[in-house]
Design an enzyme around this catalytic site. Structure first.
Site, short mmCIF file in Angstrom:
data_model
loop_
_atom_site.label_atom_id
_atom_site.label_comp_id
_atom_site.label_asym_id
_atom_site.label_seq_id
_atom_site.Cartn_x
_atom_site.Cartn_y
_atom_site.Cartn_z
N GLY A 194 0.77 -1.24 0.00
CA GLY A 194 0.00 0.00 0.00
C GLY A 194 0.79 1.28 0.00
N GLU B 88 3.63 4.19 5.92
CA GLU B 88 2.44 3.34 5.74
C GLU B 88 1.40 4.05 4.87
OE1 GLU B 88 0.80 0.74 5.83
OE2 GLU B 88 0.92 -0.41 7.68
N ASP B 89 0.46 3.29 4.34
CA ASP B 89 -0.62 3.89 3.58
C ASP B 89 -1.72 4.41 4.50
OD1 ASP B 89 -1.38 1.31 4.38
OD2 ASP B 89 -2.16 0.69 2.44
N ASP C 213 -5.59 2.23 10.62
CA ASP C 213 -7.00 2.00 10.89
C ASP C 213 -7.15 1.72 12.40
OD1 ASP C 213 -9.71 1.49 10.39
OD2 ASP C 213 -9.36 -0.57 9.78
N LYS D 194 -7.33 6.95 10.51
CA LYS D 194 -8.74 6.94 10.92
C LYS D 194 -8.78 7.03 12.45
CE LYS D 194 -10.32 3.92 7.14
NZ LYS D 194 -10.75 2.54 6.81
N PHE E 67 -14.29 2.84 4.22
CA PHE E 67 -13.29 2.16 3.39
C PHE E 67 -12.89 3.03 2.19
CE2 PHE E 67 -11.71 -0.89 0.28
CZ PHE E 67 -10.81 -1.60 1.07
N VAL E 68 -11.58 3.17 1.96
CA VAL E 68 -11.08 4.00 0.86
C VAL E 68 -10.15 3.21 -0.06
CG1 VAL E 68 -11.28 6.23 2.07
CG2 VAL E 68 -9.20 4.87 2.33
N ASP F 44 -5.83 -0.53 -2.00
CA ASP F 44 -6.58 -1.41 -2.91
C ASP F 44 -7.91 -1.87 -2.34
OD1 ASP F 44 -5.43 -3.20 -0.90
OD2 ASP F 44 -6.06 -4.82 -2.24
N ARG G 289 -5.18 0.50 -6.78
CA ARG G 289 -3.96 1.14 -6.28
C ARG G 289 -3.45 2.22 -7.22
NH1 ARG G 289 -2.21 -2.09 -1.98
NH2 ARG G 289 -2.48 -4.33 -2.23
P1 5GP Z 1 -4.72 -1.58 11.01
O1 5GP Z 1 -3.72 -2.61 11.44
O2 5GP Z 1 -4.32 -0.17 11.39
O3 5GP Z 1 -6.11 -1.91 11.46
O4 5GP Z 1 -4.83 -1.67 9.45
C1 5GP Z 1 -3.82 -1.30 8.60
C2 5GP Z 1 -4.00 -1.94 7.25
O5 5GP Z 1 -5.38 -2.24 6.96
C3 5GP Z 1 -3.55 -0.99 6.17
O6 5GP Z 1 -2.16 -1.09 5.93
C4 5GP Z 1 -4.41 -1.41 5.01
O7 5GP Z 1 -3.79 -2.47 4.30
C5 5GP Z 1 -5.69 -1.93 5.62
N1 5GP Z 1 -6.77 -0.91 5.61
C6 5GP Z 1 -7.34 -0.32 6.67
N2 5GP Z 1 -8.30 0.54 6.30
C7 5GP Z 1 -8.33 0.51 4.95
C8 5GP Z 1 -9.12 1.21 3.95
O8 5GP Z 1 -9.98 2.04 4.21
N3 5GP Z 1 -8.84 0.89 2.65
C9 5GP Z 1 -7.89 -0.01 2.29
N4 5GP Z 1 -7.72 -0.21 0.99
N5 5GP Z 1 -7.14 -0.68 3.19
C10 5GP Z 1 -7.36 -0.42 4.51
#
Ligand code: 5GP
Length: 178
Positions: free
Chosen positions: A48, A102-103, A106, A134, A155-156, A162, A168
């Protein structure tokens, strides 16, 4: 507003490419200010972060190096559920000024895990850069040093993010249309 179909779902424009580019330029300036005279190592989290990493890198004037890692998660047998592992983490980060790229953050589970694992390699410092955060979904207190945009927990896709492997390559960031 422009709609786009990614795989089997419709998404609508959320953050324009122009806005993203100007914000990434600001993050580059902030990093230059913080790392003046230093040689930071940017570690991108695949897949990402590739687009954000490429743009951020071109907005940093301080001499810097890059590397990439991949986090894989799978359902473990323990009661804690998800188990993660990191691929590509080299040992030569001891004493380095690390910036994890990071992208999106969440829940913060991935960020927390990455910070803990990278800390074990004894870097001089660790900071975190993400294009999206977020805040309402965060489950941990994560220090996010360079944040592009704070967004609601929807969700984005686009700008490296992706949906089922697709989207992407979109230059703008899109939100799932309800
Ligand atoms: P976390 O561990 O913070 O819950 O999630 C991180 C990962 O979840 C990100 O690197 C990404 O791959 C995925 N992710 C979380 N929210 C989104 C979203 O809104 N869109 C997409 N495409 N991936 C997300």
């Amino acid at each position: 507003m422009t709609d786009v179909k990614v795989h089997d779902k419709i998404f609508t424009t959320f953050i324009s490419a122009e806005k993203i580019q100007s914000r990434v330029a600001e993050l580059g300036i902030a990093i230059d200010k913080d790392y003046s005279g230093k040689n930071p190592l940017l570690i991108g989290v695949l897949n990402g972060s590739v687009i954000f990493m490429a743009d951020l890198l071109r907005n940093i004037k301080t001499p810097c190096e890059i590397g990439f890692i991949r986090v894989s998660s799978y359902e473990g047998t323990s009661s804690s559920g998800k188990v993660k592992s990191i691929m590509g983490l080299e040992n030569d980060i001891q004493g380095r000024e690390v910036i994890i790229v990071e992208d999106i953050i969440d829940t913060g589970d991935t960020a927390l895990y990455l910070i803990e694992e990278i800390k074990k390699k004894n870097p001089a410092s660790i900071r975190f850069a993400t294009i999206l955060l977020k805040p309402e979904a965060l489950r941990h207190k994560i220090q996010c040093d360079y944040v592009g945009f704070e967004i609601p927990p929807a969700f984005v896709v686009g700008y490296g993010l992706d949906y089922d492997g697709f989207g992407r390559n979109l230059a703008d960031i899109y939100q799932l249309k309800s």
